[in-house]
Motif scaffolding. Sequence first.
Motif, PDB file in Angstrom:
ATOM      1  N   LEU A 194      -7.583  38.670  35.525  1.00  0.00           N
ATOM      2  CA  LEU A 194      -6.223  38.107  36.354  1.00  0.00           C
ATOM      3  C   LEU A 194      -5.054  37.649  35.079  1.00  0.00           C
ATOM      4  N   HIS A 195      -5.579  36.895  34.253  1.00  0.00           N
ATOM      5  CA  HIS A 195      -4.708  36.451  33.199  1.00  0.00           C
ATOM      6  C   HIS A 195      -5.504  36.649  31.722  1.00  0.00           C
ATOM      7  N   LEU A 196      -4.674  36.465  30.814  1.00  0.00           N
ATOM      8  CA  LEU A 196      -5.551  36.373  29.463  1.00  0.00           C
ATOM      9  C   LEU A 196      -6.240  35.253  29.349  1.00  0.00           C
ATOM     10  N   GLY A 226      -4.814  30.299  49.160  1.00  0.00           N
ATOM     11  CA  GLY A 226      -4.379  30.837  47.777  1.00  0.00           C
ATOM     12  C   GLY A 226      -5.085  32.258  47.526  1.00  0.00           C
ATOM     13  N   LEU A 227      -4.088  32.774  46.737  1.00  0.00           N
ATOM     14  CA  LEU A 227      -4.637  34.284  46.457  1.00  0.00           C
ATOM     15  C   LEU A 227      -5.992  34.495  45.994  1.00  0.00           C
ATOM     16  N   ARG A 228      -6.582  35.630  45.975  1.00  0.00           N
ATOM     17  CA  ARG A 228      -7.799  35.824  45.326  1.00  0.00           C
ATOM     18  C   ARG A 228      -7.756  37.354  45.235  1.00  0.00           C
ATOM     19  N   SER A 281       4.690  35.863  45.969  1.00  0.00           N
ATOM     20  CA  SER A 281       4.553  34.417  47.002  1.00  0.00           C
ATOM     21  C   SER A 281       4.625  33.416  45.912  1.00  0.00           C
ATOM     22  N   ARG A 282       4.571  33.502  44.576  1.00  0.00           N
ATOM     23  CA  ARG A 282       4.683  32.052  43.607  1.00  0.00           C
ATOM     24  C   ARG A 282       5.725  31.958  43.088  1.00  0.00           C
ATOM     25  N   ALA A 283       6.935  32.909  43.399  1.00  0.00           N
ATOM     26  CA  ALA A 283       8.230  32.739  42.665  1.00  0.00           C
ATOM     27  C   ALA A 283       8.808  31.370  42.921  1.00  0.00           C
ATOM     28  N   GLU A 294       0.426  25.674  35.534  1.00  0.00           N
ATOM     29  CA  GLU A 294       0.323  26.299  34.462  1.00  0.00           C
ATOM     30  C   GLU A 294       0.836  27.876  34.498  1.00  0.00           C
ATOM     31  N   ASP A 295       0.966  28.388  35.687  1.00  0.00           N
ATOM     32  CA  ASP A 295       1.511  29.774  35.961  1.00  0.00           C
ATOM     33  C   ASP A 295       3.021  29.727  35.791  1.00  0.00           C
ATOM     34  N   PRO A 296       3.581  28.829  36.559  1.00  0.00           N
ATOM     35  CA  PRO A 296       5.283  29.090  36.703  1.00  0.00           C
ATOM     36  C   PRO A 296       6.035  28.448  35.612  1.00  0.00           C
ATOM     37  N   ALA A 302      -1.419  42.096  35.063  1.00  0.00           N
ATOM     38  CA  ALA A 302      -0.503  42.615  36.252  1.00  0.00           C
ATOM     39  C   ALA A 302       0.459  41.534  36.742  1.00  0.00           C
ATOM     40  N   ARG A 303       0.309  40.320  36.012  1.00  0.00           N
ATOM     41  CA  ARG A 303       1.350  39.069  36.480  1.00  0.00           C
ATOM     42  C   ARG A 303       2.353  39.190  35.648  1.00  0.00           C
ATOM     43  N   THR A 304       2.144  39.520  33.984  1.00  0.00           N
ATOM     44  CA  THR A 304       2.986  39.443  33.140  1.00  0.00           C
ATOM     45  C   THR A 304       3.410  40.922  32.497  1.00  0.00           C
ATOM     46  N   MET A 327     -12.960  30.056  44.228  1.00  0.00           N
ATOM     47  CA  MET A 327     -12.979  31.189  45.260  1.00  0.00           C
ATOM     48  C   MET A 327     -11.444  31.637  45.541  1.00  0.00           C
ATOM     49  N   ILE A 328     -10.377  30.734  44.738  1.00  0.00           N
ATOM     50  CA  ILE A 328      -9.020  31.181  44.822  1.00  0.00           C
ATOM     51  C   ILE A 328      -8.492  31.361  43.280  1.00  0.00           C
ATOM     52  N   ASP A 329      -9.487  31.751  42.445  1.00  0.00           N
ATOM     53  CA  ASP A 329      -9.352  32.283  41.099  1.00  0.00           C
ATOM     54  C   ASP A 329      -8.876  31.190  40.019  1.00  0.00           C
ATOM     55  N   PRO A 354       0.739  28.117  48.481  1.00  0.00           N
ATOM     56  CA  PRO A 354      -0.685  27.830  48.430  1.00  0.00           C
ATOM     57  C   PRO A 354      -1.361  27.695  47.153  1.00  0.00           C
ATOM     58  N   ASP A 355      -0.747  28.258  45.892  1.00  0.00           N
ATOM     59  CA  ASP A 355      -1.061  28.364  44.715  1.00  0.00           C
ATOM     60  C   ASP A 355      -0.522  27.510  43.821  1.00  0.00           C
ATOM     61  N   ALA A 356       0.316  26.519  44.600  1.00  0.00           N
ATOM     62  CA  ALA A 356       1.076  25.580  43.869  1.00  0.00           C
ATOM     63  C   ALA A 356       0.137  24.531  42.912  1.00  0.00           C
TER      64      ALA A 356
HETATM   65  C1  CIR Z   1      -3.232  33.201  41.728  1.00  0.00           C
HETATM   66  O1  CIR Z   1      -3.777  34.439  41.914  1.00  0.00           O
HETATM   67  O2  CIR Z   1      -2.012  33.228  41.148  1.00  0.00           O
HETATM   68  C2  CIR Z   1      -4.021  31.942  41.917  1.00  0.00           C
HETATM   69  N1  CIR Z   1      -4.592  32.179  42.932  1.00  0.00           N
HETATM   70  C3  CIR Z   1      -4.940  31.610  40.861  1.00  0.00           C
HETATM   71  C4  CIR Z   1      -4.045  31.462  39.456  1.00  0.00           C
HETATM   72  C5  CIR Z   1      -4.759  30.929  38.573  1.00  0.00           C
HETATM   73  N2  CIR Z   1      -4.163  30.770  37.269  1.00  0.00           N
HETATM   74  C6  CIR Z   1      -4.606  30.984  35.941  1.00  0.00           C
HETATM   75  O3  CIR Z   1      -5.596  31.739  36.092  1.00  0.00           O
HETATM   76  N3  CIR Z   1      -3.733  30.970  35.062  1.00  0.00           N
END
Ligand code: CIR
Length: 262
Positions: free
Chosen positions: A165-167, A22-24, A89-91, A70-72, A134-136, A246-248, A64-66
């Motif tokens: 990473l996210h709000l 998974g991404l980190r 990689s998550r699209a 709650e991101d997609p 960086a994602r939105t 470790m994978i955020d 790997p991040d599936a």
């Molecule tokens: C990513 O970087 O997309 C995943 N390794 C972690 C996503 C975590 N999602 C979140 O904080 N909403």
Amino acid sequence: MPEVFEFNRAILRRPGQSVVSGLRASGGPDPDFAAVVAEHAGYAQALAQAGLALTMLDPLEAFPDAIFVEDPALVFPEGAVLLNPGTPSRAGEVAELGPVLEQQFERVLNLPGGHADGGDVLVMPDKVFIGLSARTDREGAEALSGLLDQLGYRAVIAETPAEVLHLKTASSLLDAETVLATPALAASGIFADYRVIEVPEGEEGGANVLRVNDQVIAGAGYPRILDRLDSLGLSVVPLANSAIAMIDAGFTCMSLRWRSAH
Ligand code: CIR
């Protein structure tokens, strides 16, 4: 009227072996697969104990991040929203969730443009914050704002501190009037309408907690946050999360939760 943190259903996805890739954001070694599986199972058990009926989806080795469902996508009692993750990689996770959400929701809306991750969306009783990250991007945030309007929600677009990473990495809903936030996000002033509980210095990594019904799921490795939540009279469920961290991972991003009428 139910509170925005009252849920009776959730969708989760079991980790496959590829989860260790998974991404980190900050590099670092892969987590141990068995530890990720155990932490994910503990999380699922906590949601079940809080009273939610769980739909557990099969692993997706190609993504790997599936497990971070709650991101997609996002879900509300009024309908679901398929988003467009801001990292390539998550699209493909969106198409995997689409049929699942079509089965559970009468309305499934699609983001018409831009990029947005569900991790950037914080639902409060009177508004929905969409964090730019960086994602939105702004196009995605504005497109999502339009979809939320169709579902009856008012959106407010906000800046997110650059280092997160996210709000919701830096903020969480605790109750109808209260958010937990890192000092950096609190200082931005976006939560001026709410009571803000600041994360103690050194425990910023624990700012993502999950209020679900009368419980708050929080990282076991953040003793001062746990004490603070406890002193607010909240019923705290500490969960081990050092491997998934470790994978955020956050607690909010590992499930899609909603209140269904049936
Ligand atoms: C990513 O970087 O997309 C995943 N390794 C972690 C996503 C975590 N999602 C979140 O904080 N909403």
